[in-house]
Design an enzyme around this catalytic site. Structure first.
Site, PDB file in Angstrom:
ATOM      1  N   SER A  65       0.801  -1.213   0.000  1.00 19.57           N
ATOM      2  CA  SER A  65       0.000   0.000   0.000  1.00 19.57           C
ATOM      3  C   SER A  65       0.845   1.280   0.000  1.00 19.57           C
ATOM      4  O   SER A  65       1.643   1.487  -0.893  1.00 19.57           O
ATOM      5  CB  SER A  65      -0.946  -0.070   1.203  1.00 19.57           C
ATOM      6  N   ASP A 277      -3.448   6.280  -2.993  1.00 16.54           N
ATOM      7  CA  ASP A 277      -2.258   5.720  -2.330  1.00 16.54           C
ATOM      8  C   ASP A 277      -1.659   4.641  -3.245  1.00 16.54           C
ATOM      9  O   ASP A 277      -2.133   4.436  -4.373  1.00 16.54           O
ATOM     10  CB  ASP A 277      -2.578   5.208  -0.920  1.00 16.54           C
ATOM     11  N   ASP A 279      -1.651   1.448  -3.586  1.00 14.79           N
ATOM     12  CA  ASP A 279      -2.413   0.329  -4.161  1.00 14.79           C
ATOM     13  C   ASP A 279      -3.836   0.757  -4.516  1.00 14.79           C
ATOM     14  O   ASP A 279      -4.705  -0.086  -4.763  1.00 14.79           O
ATOM     15  CB  ASP A 279      -2.405  -0.900  -3.238  1.00 14.79           C
ATOM     16  N   ASP A 281      -6.407   2.075  -2.873  1.00 10.73           N
ATOM     17  CA  ASP A 281      -7.620   1.846  -2.081  1.00 10.73           C
ATOM     18  C   ASP A 281      -7.950   3.046  -1.189  1.00 10.73           C
ATOM     19  O   ASP A 281      -8.871   2.993  -0.384  1.00 10.73           O
ATOM     20  CB  ASP A 281      -7.567   0.529  -1.271  1.00 10.73           C
ATOM     21  N   GLU A 371     -12.431   5.959   6.642  1.00  7.87           N
ATOM     22  CA  GLU A 371     -11.405   6.392   7.585  1.00  7.87           C
ATOM     23  C   GLU A 371     -11.004   7.801   7.152  1.00  7.87           C
ATOM     24  O   GLU A 371     -11.086   8.131   5.963  1.00  7.87           O
ATOM     25  CB  GLU A 371     -10.194   5.463   7.512  1.00  7.87           C
ATOM     26  N   ASN A 373      -8.273   8.911   6.601  1.00  8.16           N
ATOM     27  CA  ASN A 373      -7.200   8.858   5.605  1.00  8.16           C
ATOM     28  C   ASN A 373      -7.702   8.602   4.180  1.00  8.16           C
ATOM     29  O   ASN A 373      -6.911   8.508   3.246  1.00  8.16           O
ATOM     30  CB  ASN A 373      -6.170   7.799   6.001  1.00  8.16           C
ATOM     31  N   SER A 501       0.099   1.561  16.839  1.00 12.84           N
ATOM     32  CA  SER A 501      -0.184   1.311  15.427  1.00 12.84           C
ATOM     33  C   SER A 501      -0.259  -0.195  15.180  1.00 12.84           C
ATOM     34  O   SER A 501       0.428  -0.978  15.823  1.00 12.84           O
ATOM     35  CB  SER A 501       0.931   1.921  14.574  1.00 12.84           C
ATOM     36  N   THR A 503       0.331  -1.269  12.040  1.00 12.53           N
ATOM     37  CA  THR A 503       1.147  -1.501  10.837  1.00 12.53           C
ATOM     38  C   THR A 503       2.592  -1.024  10.977  1.00 12.53           C
ATOM     39  O   THR A 503       3.412  -1.323  10.117  1.00 12.53           O
ATOM     40  CB  THR A 503       0.539  -0.796   9.604  1.00 12.53           C
ATOM     41  N   ARG A 508       0.762   5.918  17.950  1.00 14.85           N
ATOM     42  CA  ARG A 508       0.243   7.099  17.250  1.00 14.85           C
ATOM     43  C   ARG A 508      -0.447   8.028  18.240  1.00 14.85           C
ATOM     44  O   ARG A 508      -1.171   7.574  19.129  1.00 14.85           O
ATOM     45  CB  ARG A 508      -0.764   6.704  16.172  1.00 14.85           C
TER      46      ARG A 508
HETATM   47  P1  NG1 Z   1      -2.290   1.912  11.945  1.00 15.07           P
HETATM   48  O1  NG1 Z   1      -0.853   1.814  11.588  1.00 15.07           O
HETATM   49  O2  NG1 Z   1      -2.816   0.761  12.775  1.00 15.07           O
HETATM   50  O3  NG1 Z   1      -2.636   3.261  12.474  1.00 15.07           O
HETATM   51  C1  NG1 Z   1      -2.935   2.514   9.394  1.00 15.07           C
HETATM   52  C2  NG1 Z   1      -4.054   3.521   9.292  1.00 15.07           C
HETATM   53  C3  NG1 Z   1      -5.366   2.773   9.304  1.00 15.07           C
HETATM   54  C4  NG1 Z   1      -5.441   1.686   8.221  1.00 15.07           C
HETATM   55  C5  NG1 Z   1      -4.172   0.831   8.260  1.00 15.07           C
HETATM   56  C6  NG1 Z   1      -4.078  -0.139   7.122  1.00 15.07           C
HETATM   57  C7  NG1 Z   1      -4.214   5.770  10.246  1.00 15.07           C
HETATM   58  C8  NG1 Z   1      -4.112   6.611  11.452  1.00 15.07           C
HETATM   59  N1  NG1 Z   1      -4.023   4.460  10.410  1.00 15.07           N
HETATM   60  O4  NG1 Z   1      -3.117   1.763  10.573  1.00 15.07           O
HETATM   61  O5  NG1 Z   1      -6.419   3.674   9.191  1.00 15.07           O
HETATM   62  O6  NG1 Z   1      -5.652   2.260   6.966  1.00 15.07           O
HETATM   63  O7  NG1 Z   1      -2.987   1.627   8.285  1.00 15.07           O
HETATM   64  O8  NG1 Z   1      -3.517   0.383   5.975  1.00 15.07           O
HETATM   65  O9  NG1 Z   1      -4.454   6.299   9.151  1.00 15.07           O
HETATM   66 ZN    ZN Z   2      -3.744   1.206   0.403  1.00 21.06          ZN
END
Ligand code: NG1
Ligand code: ZN
Length: 545
Positions: A65, A277, A279, A281, A371, A373, A501, A503, A508
């Site tokens: 992504s 982004d 990929d 999505d 979301e 984002n 987080s 990922t 955060r």
């Molecule tokens: P994490 O890293 O858990 O905050 C981020 C995004 C999520 C989601 C995932 C998957 C923010 C704050 N967090 O997760 O909304 O999109 O990546 O890609 O944007």
């Molecule tokens: Zn993505």
């Protein structure tokens, strides 16, 4: 069994680095591409088992992504295009972490627990993004599928939502659409053209949109789609991957987090622009005003635009369907107020991660989930789709109701309900703006975002932070939530929360307040509290100004 012999033989070609432990997280496995070959092979195995278990086609998408080019990742897609269930996420982690000599035992354990009939046939769809590492990594997935005797179809370069779409089409025996990339463009573009027929006097200026492709797969796919749009939408494509680096200083994540335009994009004052982004999505919109000020329209603004449009159509159609908007704690407070107090729609807040939002959105006739984002889509219940269709086909209804029902029907068709989809969201947003004759400035002025700031804090173990109330409150470590509460009290219209987080190896921090200075100061002070109370590593967080 011959199948297991083949697995043993093939797995030797995709060995696991001893001791490496990875977890299937919010977005599957994601890390440096060099560490992922064995994971890909094993996810090929797991997808084959999941296919045998569900007697349906399963998807495997190779992408990281919005992460940097050097990373890669993999996600499994369930039969209706959804994310795999938590139990199978657990199996994915077990299988990924089994040492080389324990792989067969780990595989047999899953087969036994799920009582999988190994003579059942299996089908797996595989897709990949434009990362150079995706070529060999997707080969490794295909090796995994064939080692267990599964059939595979390699879609090659596709966006993540396109792969979800293919899986859903296949398993709905074509009811959702044709399981080809051409079929996807045809369905979406036909609905878009039908929708925009209702936009009288749409000028060439209004039909123009600048797109930042993040130097990724979305750019290639927009190019492929263009001819299907029959010039009803004029796209200027930037960051198309021909020179720039994937997600580097561009793309939806960069624009949202940095709150500034991507590099490599020509922006004229007042012009509508959007970023995908890596990929495709996620999508965010933006423009610069006559004073050169950058204005971002994120997932919350998108959700507001779409839900307002749908609510108006439901009223015009005289259809009594319950509509809700699903957000996360990152949704701007102004958006939640506007939706609840002015629009009077139901608003739900879930944990971060699309699977949570998707799940919550399914509870309603129409569930709009986004979301902040920019990842999101709209779900229509079967009953809602049927009511819309009945009305659209009813010859006894009046013109206004009929028009609204037809618009709703085409709205359903332009949306990819399987997962958030930048291309489909873009077409829907463009159609709504055209039908309403709305400029991006008018859309932006529906409500004013509270200034906000997102920061990251490095700690030795982010699992020490545990949260509740859809991640809006921390229950551990002791004293952290109290510290956040007393900092928030210092500022007007303020809100802040912290969460680990899913990922990245960071905590955060999010803060919003009446002014940007206050939001920045609050985010910094909360970061310090996290650093001090949750085992911060490296230097103390520095103030932003
Ligand atoms: P994490 O890293 O858990 O905050 C981020 C995004 C999520 C989601 C995932 C998957 C923010 C704050 N967090 O997760 O909304 O999109 O990546 O890609 O944007
Ligand atoms: Zn993505």
């Amino acid at each position: 069994m011959a199948q297991f012999q083949e697995v043993s033989k093939q797995s030797g070609l995709h060995p696991k680095p001893a001791g490496l432990v990875l977890q299937y997280g919010t977005a599957g496995f994601r890390t440096n591409a060099k560490l992922l070959d064995h994971i890909m092979f094993r996810m090929g195995l797991l997808a084959t088992l999941r296919s045998k278990k569900t007697k349906a086609t399963i998807g495997v998408m190779v992408t990281a992504s919005h992460n940097p080019e050097e990373d890669n990742g993999v996600k499994l897609v369930d039969p209706m295009g959804e994310m795999v269930t938590p139990t199978w996420e657990g199996y994915a982690t077990q299988l990924a972490n089994a040492e080389q000599e324990d792989l067969l035992a780990a595989l047999k354990d899953i087969i036994e627990k799920e009582a999988i009939n190994m003579s059942q046939e299996a089908n797996v769809f595989v897709g990949k993004d434009t990362r150079s590492s995706s070529v060999s990594l997707s080969e490794a997935v295909l090796d995994g599928v064939s080692a267990l005797g599964g059939q595979s179809k390699d879609y090659g370069l596709v966006t993540t939502p396109q792969l979800h779409y293919m899986v859903c089409c296949q398993n709905s025996q074509g009811k959702y659409g044709e399981a080809t990339v051409e079929g996807y463009y045809k369905k979406l573009c036909k609905a878009f053209i039908q929708l925009t027929k209702n936009a009288s006097n749409c000028t060439d200026d209004q039909k123009h949109l600048s797109v930042d492709g993040a130097n990724g797969i979305g750019a290639l796919k927009v190019r492929e789609m263009e001819s299907h749009l029959k010039r009803e939408l004029h796209l200027s494509l930037f960051n198309d991957g021909s020179t720039g680096k994937l997600n580097h200083q561009c793309g939806a994540d960069f624009v949202k987090v940095q709150q500034k335009p991507p590099t490599g994009m020509q922006m004229n004052s007042g012009e509508r622009c959007c970023s995908f982004d890596g990929d495709a999505d996620r999508i965010v919109y933006y423009y610069t005003d006559s004073e050169g000020q950058f204005n971002l329209l994120d997932g919350d603004k998108v959700a507001t635009l779409i839900s307002t449009f749908l609510k108006e159509l439901l009223t015009q159609a005289g259809l009594d369907l319950e509509i809700a908007v699903v957000q996360t704690a990152y949704a701007n407070g102004s958006s939640t107020h506007y939706l609840e107090d002015t629009m009077k729609v139901i608003v739900r807040c879930t944990k971060t991660g699309v699977k949570h939002l998707h799940h919550a959105a399914k509870e309603f006739d129409i569930g709009v989930y986004f979301e902040a984002n920019g990842h999101g889509t709209v779900l229509f219940s079967k009953a809602a789709e049927e009511k819309i269709q009945q009305l659209a086909e009813d010859s006894n209804t009046n013109d206004e109701r009929k028009r609204a029902a037809l618009l709703l029907q085409n709205t359903v068709n332009v949306i990819n309900q399987t997962v958030g989809d930048a291309i489909s969201d873009m077409l829907l947003i463009e159609a709504i703006l055209a039908i309403k004759g709305m400029t991006i400035q008018q859309w932006d002025s529906i409500y004013k975002d509270l200034p906000n700031r997102q920061l990251k804090v490095k700690v030795s173990d982010r699992r020490v932070i545990d949260t509740t109330d859809a991640e809006r409150r921390a229950v551990s470590p002791t004293g952290l939530q109290e510290a956040v509460d007393s900092l928030v009290k210092k500022y007007s219209q303020a809100r802040s929360f912290v969460r680990p987080s899913g990922t990245e190896d960071v905590v955060r921090v999010y803060a919003e307040a009446e002014t940007q200075e206050s939001a920045d100061a609050l985010a910094h002070e909360v970061s310090l509290a996290v650093y001090r109370l949750a085992g911060g590593v490296g230097g103390e967080p520095k103030p932003l100004h």
